[in-house]
Scaffold this motif. Sequence first.
Motif, PDB file in Angstrom:
ATOM      1  N   GLY A   1       4.443  80.062  20.960  1.00  0.00           N
ATOM      2  CA  GLY A   1       3.341  80.126  19.999  1.00  0.00           C
ATOM      3  C   GLY A   1       3.339  81.358  19.112  1.00  0.00           C
ATOM      4  O   GLY A   1       2.491  81.479  18.216  1.00  0.00           O
ATOM      5  N   HIS A   2       4.273  82.278  19.371  1.00  0.00           N
ATOM      6  CA  HIS A   2       4.342  83.502  18.560  1.00  0.00           C
ATOM      7  C   HIS A   2       5.687  83.707  17.887  1.00  0.00           C
ATOM      8  O   HIS A   2       5.832  84.585  17.042  1.00  0.00           O
ATOM      9  CB  HIS A   2       4.040  84.729  19.429  1.00  0.00           C
ATOM     10  CG  HIS A   2       2.617  84.813  19.873  1.00  0.00           C
ATOM     11  ND1 HIS A   2       1.608  85.314  19.087  1.00  0.00           N
ATOM     12  CD2 HIS A   2       2.040  84.442  21.038  1.00  0.00           C
ATOM     13  CE1 HIS A   2       0.465  85.253  19.756  1.00  0.00           C
ATOM     14  NE2 HIS A   2       0.689  84.738  20.934  1.00  0.00           N
ATOM     15  N   GLY A   3       6.665  82.942  18.243  1.00  0.00           N
ATOM     16  CA  GLY A   3       7.996  83.187  17.706  1.00  0.00           C
ATOM     17  C   GLY A   3       8.547  84.491  18.255  1.00  0.00           C
ATOM     18  O   GLY A   3       8.272  84.868  19.400  1.00  0.00           O
ATOM     19  N   LEU A   4       9.308  85.207  17.444  1.00  0.00           N
ATOM     20  CA  LEU A   4       9.837  86.505  17.833  1.00  0.00           C
ATOM     21  C   LEU A   4       9.051  87.587  17.101  1.00  0.00           C
ATOM     22  O   LEU A   4       8.790  87.464  15.899  1.00  0.00           O
ATOM     23  CB  LEU A   4      11.321  86.628  17.474  1.00  0.00           C
ATOM     24  CG  LEU A   4      12.261  85.757  18.282  1.00  0.00           C
ATOM     25  CD1 LEU A   4      12.611  84.493  17.528  1.00  0.00           C
ATOM     26  CD2 LEU A   4      13.535  86.511  18.623  1.00  0.00           C
TER      27      LEU A   4
ATOM     28  N   GLY B   1       8.457  82.967  11.905  1.00  0.00           N
ATOM     29  CA  GLY B   1       7.499  81.907  12.143  1.00  0.00           C
ATOM     30  C   GLY B   1       7.458  81.588  13.637  1.00  0.00           C
ATOM     31  O   GLY B   1       8.228  82.146  14.431  1.00  0.00           O
ATOM     32  N   THR B   2       6.573  80.675  14.013  1.00  0.00           N
ATOM     33  CA  THR B   2       6.363  80.378  15.429  1.00  0.00           C
ATOM     34  C   THR B   2       7.383  79.387  16.003  1.00  0.00           C
ATOM     35  O   THR B   2       7.376  79.143  17.196  1.00  0.00           O
ATOM     36  CB  THR B   2       4.947  79.840  15.652  1.00  0.00           C
ATOM     37  OG1 THR B   2       4.713  78.773  14.737  1.00  0.00           O
ATOM     38  CG2 THR B   2       3.914  80.937  15.433  1.00  0.00           C
TER      39      THR B   2
ATOM     40  N   PHE C   1      13.673  78.679  13.594  1.00  0.00           N
ATOM     41  CA  PHE C   1      12.708  79.689  13.175  1.00  0.00           C
ATOM     42  C   PHE C   1      12.969  80.079  11.722  1.00  0.00           C
ATOM     43  O   PHE C   1      14.105  80.399  11.359  1.00  0.00           O
ATOM     44  CB  PHE C   1      12.837  80.960  14.023  1.00  0.00           C
ATOM     45  CG  PHE C   1      12.453  80.782  15.460  1.00  0.00           C
ATOM     46  CD1 PHE C   1      13.409  80.503  16.421  1.00  0.00           C
ATOM     47  CD2 PHE C   1      11.129  80.927  15.858  1.00  0.00           C
ATOM     48  CE1 PHE C   1      13.062  80.350  17.759  1.00  0.00           C
ATOM     49  CE2 PHE C   1      10.764  80.784  17.196  1.00  0.00           C
ATOM     50  CZ  PHE C   1      11.736  80.490  18.140  1.00  0.00           C
TER      51      PHE C   1
ATOM     52  N   GLN D   1       9.926  87.369  22.647  1.00  0.00           N
ATOM     53  CA  GLN D   1       9.709  85.978  22.250  1.00  0.00           C
ATOM     54  C   GLN D   1       8.727  85.338  23.209  1.00  0.00           C
ATOM     55  O   GLN D   1       8.951  85.304  24.434  1.00  0.00           O
ATOM     56  CB  GLN D   1      11.026  85.191  22.249  1.00  0.00           C
ATOM     57  CG  GLN D   1      10.851  83.761  21.757  1.00  0.00           C
ATOM     58  CD  GLN D   1      12.167  83.019  21.635  1.00  0.00           C
ATOM     59  OE1 GLN D   1      13.108  83.252  22.377  1.00  0.00           O
ATOM     60  NE2 GLN D   1      12.235  82.120  20.665  1.00  0.00           N
TER      61      GLN D   1
END
Lengths: 114, 116
Positions: free
Chosen positions: B40-43, A105-106, A89, B37
Motif C-alpha cells: 500500500g506504500h510502494g517503495l 507509486g503504490t 511501479f 517496501q
Amino acid sequence: QQQVKQSPQSLIVQKGGISIINCAYENTAFDYFPWYQQFPGKGPALLIAIRPDVSEKKEGRFTISFNKSAKQFSLHIMDSQPGDSATYFCAASIWRTGANNLFFGTGTRLTVIP
Amino acid sequence: DAGITQSPRHKVTETGTPVTLRCHQTENHRYMYWYRQDPGHGLRLIHYSYGVKDTDKGEVSDGYSVSRSKTEDFLLTLESATSSQTSVYFCAISESTSSGRKNIQYFGAGTRLSVL
C-alpha cells in the motif's frame, strides 16, 4: 502523502491483451519518470523511462505515454504475456541534496492469464 | 542484481534491539540508497548517500541512521527496532556520469526484516 498516485492496484488481463497502468503526480519539478518491474522475491528492475519533454516512448511491447499538462503518465503493455505477470511501479525523480530522489507509486499487481 | 549484495537476506529480531543491514556493491557507483517496501506504500526512500561520508535523509528517515565509510558499503541501522519497522528493505545504487544514466537506480534483492 503519496507524491505519485498509481492505479489500478491490481489488473488481470488475458494473454495477448493490452495492460494499462496509470500514474499521476503534482510536483512539476519532477524531471524523470521511470517504470520498474518487480517479480516475487526480487528487487525492482528498470523497465522503461521517459523525460517530461517527450510525449511517448516505446521499447518493444512497452510504451510510456506522458501528458505533461495533465501531470499524468501511463504504461501500456501490448500483447501481454504470462511472463509479464509481476508488480509494476511508476516513479518520479527530483534532484535533492546531492542526488536524485525517486518517489514511487503504490504498485500494480499484473496477472496475465494464459 | 547489478553487483549489489544485501545481508542478511532475512532477519527476525525483537523490539528494542539494534539492527544493522548491509549493502555491498562491486560497481564503484557513487550514489547509494536505502528504501523500505510496504504493502500500500510502494517503495519509500529512507536515506541516501552521494559519496563517502556524505549522506542525507529521505522521506521516512525517523528511527534510522546510515553510514558510508567506503564507496562499496552502505549500512542502515535501526538503533532500537520497533514493530512498525517490519518491512522489506532494498538497497539501490546509481552511477555518477555527465549523462542521464545517473537517474537509473539498480536494486538489490532485499532484506526481509521482522520485528516481534
